[in-house]
Scaffold this motif. Structure first.
Motif, short mmCIF file in Angstrom:
data_model
loop_
_atom_site.label_atom_id
_atom_site.label_comp_id
_atom_site.label_asym_id
_atom_site.label_seq_id
_atom_site.Cartn_x
_atom_site.Cartn_y
_atom_site.Cartn_z
N LEU A 1 39.42 -78.15 21.64
CA LEU A 1 40.68 -78.11 20.89
C LEU A 1 41.58 -79.22 21.42
CD1 LEU A 1 41.27 -74.23 21.06
CD2 LEU A 1 39.83 -75.53 19.46
N PRO A 2 41.56 -80.39 20.77
CA PRO A 2 42.31 -81.54 21.32
C PRO A 2 43.81 -81.29 21.46
CG PRO A 2 41.33 -82.08 19.18
CD PRO A 2 40.86 -80.72 19.55
N GLN A 3 44.38 -80.50 20.57
CA GLN A 3 45.82 -80.19 20.63
C GLN A 3 46.19 -79.53 21.95
OE1 GLN A 3 46.93 -77.75 17.32
NE2 GLN A 3 48.99 -77.36 18.06
N PHE A 4 45.25 -78.78 22.52
CA PHE A 4 45.48 -78.05 23.76
C PHE A 4 44.71 -78.62 24.94
CE2 PHE A 4 45.87 -75.16 20.14
CZ PHE A 4 47.18 -74.74 20.29
N ASP A 5 43.88 -79.64 24.68
CA ASP A 5 42.99 -80.22 25.70
C ASP A 5 42.22 -79.11 26.40
OD1 ASP A 5 41.73 -82.21 27.16
OD2 ASP A 5 43.29 -82.27 28.70
N ARG A 6 41.59 -78.24 25.59
CA ARG A 6 40.89 -77.07 26.11
C ARG A 6 39.54 -76.92 25.41
NH1 ARG A 6 44.12 -71.68 26.54
NH2 ARG A 6 44.46 -72.59 28.59
N TYR A 7 38.56 -76.53 26.22
CA TYR A 7 37.24 -76.18 25.70
C TYR A 7 37.15 -74.66 25.60
CZ TYR A 7 35.75 -80.96 26.56
OH TYR A 7 35.65 -82.32 26.52
N VAL A 8 36.44 -74.19 24.57
CA VAL A 8 36.27 -72.76 24.36
C VAL A 8 34.79 -72.46 24.16
CG1 VAL A 8 36.84 -70.76 22.91
CG2 VAL A 8 38.55 -72.56 23.28
#
Length: 121
Positions: free
Chosen positions: A48-55
């Protein structure tokens, strides 16, 4: 495109809320042998690039999650700058419920927004 229906459902949820996502965009090397060949790696389901997070979405039974959790721990050790979250089956169902989605046919079914579903007929 998706390995599991739960991943497709999660993508639908992200799309519904207008959250940009990339599916399995990067593989992280966790270990290599003496010849430099990769012996273990981890590819999170979503970025999720907006959050710089992998899920990582996993709806497997708890006893099968131990290996995956081990990989996530190793990823965090080797790549401390990477933000990764694991959604297990319980977390995933709670997420769907929290945001008003029903999964009437189980994890493998299509998502319908509870408010929209109530108004259709």
């Amino acid at each position: 495109m998706f390995a599991h229906d739960s991943e497709r459902q999660f993508a639908e949820l992200l799309d519904f809320y207008g959250i940009e996502w990339h599916y399995e965009p990067e593989t992280f090397v966790l270990s290599q042998n003496d010849c430099g060949e990769v012996t273990e790696a981890f590819t999170p389901d979503f970025y999720l690039p907006q959050f710089d997070r992998y899920v990582e979405v996993t709806t497997a039974r708890q006893k099968y999650i131990s290996r995956k959790n081990g990989k996530v721990r190793r990823l965090r050790e080797l790549y401390p700058e990477i933000d990764v979250v694991v959604l297990c089956q319980r977390d995933y169902r709670n997420l769907l419920s929290k945001y008003g989605f029903d999964d009437a046919s189980g994890i493998g079914g299509d998502l319908t927004h509870a408010g929209a579903a109530a108004g259709s007929g």
